[in-house]
Design a protein around this motif. Sequence first.
Motif, short mmCIF file in Angstrom:
data_model
loop_
_atom_site.label_atom_id
_atom_site.label_comp_id
_atom_site.label_asym_id
_atom_site.label_seq_id
_atom_site.Cartn_x
_atom_site.Cartn_y
_atom_site.Cartn_z
N LEU A 195 2.25 85.49 -11.62
CA LEU A 195 2.75 84.05 -11.96
C LEU A 195 1.78 83.07 -11.88
N VAL A 196 1.52 82.44 -13.10
CA VAL A 196 0.62 81.14 -13.09
C VAL A 196 1.30 79.82 -13.24
N ALA A 197 2.29 79.79 -13.80
CA ALA A 197 2.98 78.49 -13.89
C ALA A 197 4.53 78.59 -13.77
N ASP A 220 -3.44 78.42 -8.19
CA ASP A 220 -4.61 77.67 -7.66
C ASP A 220 -5.55 77.81 -8.97
N SER A 221 -5.81 78.84 -9.40
CA SER A 221 -6.75 79.27 -10.31
C SER A 221 -6.59 78.58 -11.62
N VAL A 222 -5.22 77.94 -11.88
CA VAL A 222 -4.92 77.01 -13.33
C VAL A 222 -4.76 75.57 -13.15
N LYS A 223 -4.51 75.38 -11.74
CA LYS A 223 -4.01 73.91 -11.44
C LYS A 223 -5.04 73.08 -12.15
N GLY A 224 -4.40 72.10 -12.76
CA GLY A 224 -5.32 70.73 -13.23
C GLY A 224 -5.72 71.40 -14.77
N MET A 252 -2.92 75.03 -22.51
CA MET A 252 -4.13 75.45 -21.53
C MET A 252 -5.34 74.79 -22.03
N ASN A 253 -5.76 74.29 -21.30
CA ASN A 253 -7.21 73.33 -21.57
C ASN A 253 -8.35 73.92 -20.72
N SER A 254 -9.43 73.61 -21.08
CA SER A 254 -10.80 73.88 -20.20
C SER A 254 -10.61 75.61 -20.00
N LEU A 255 -10.52 76.46 -20.91
CA LEU A 255 -10.23 77.67 -20.70
C LEU A 255 -11.68 78.44 -20.21
N LYS A 256 -11.44 79.16 -19.53
CA LYS A 256 -12.54 80.15 -19.03
C LYS A 256 -12.44 81.53 -19.34
N PRO A 257 -13.58 82.19 -19.19
CA PRO A 257 -13.30 83.62 -19.65
C PRO A 257 -12.52 84.30 -18.49
N GLU A 258 -12.33 83.89 -17.32
CA GLU A 258 -11.42 84.62 -16.52
C GLU A 258 -9.89 84.64 -16.88
#
Length: 116
Positions: free
Chosen positions: A49-51, A63-67, A84-90
């Motif tokens: 679960l991420v959100a 915590d990994s996606v907060k903000g 989803m903003n400021s996306l990262k490869p992870e």
Amino acid sequence: VRLVERGGGLVQAGGSLRLSCAASGSIFSVFAPKDWGWYSQPPGKERELVASITSTKNTDYADSVKGRFTISRDNSRKMVYLQMNSLKPEDTAVYYCNSLNEPLDWGEGTQVTVSS
């Protein structure tokens, strides 16, 4: 009720995507009281679960996606969204939505791939 996730794709690091989830076949009185969540399943890993968003629109995030990620809902349309903003490869994963109170059959999810 069928869950249909859309909006994934290939994006460069730092980019944005907006995912949507339709609770097809549900009625307002079934959709609105439920808490809903977005889950991610990276390659070879468990779904997590991420959100989440409650029936009163309180939100919570891993915590990994907060903000960076924002969950929202539109009860009148029986839709849940994930900005989803400021996306990262992870963040690369298949993303799913589901009810937190009484989970439904999982949809097919939508693939998000973030290139570095």
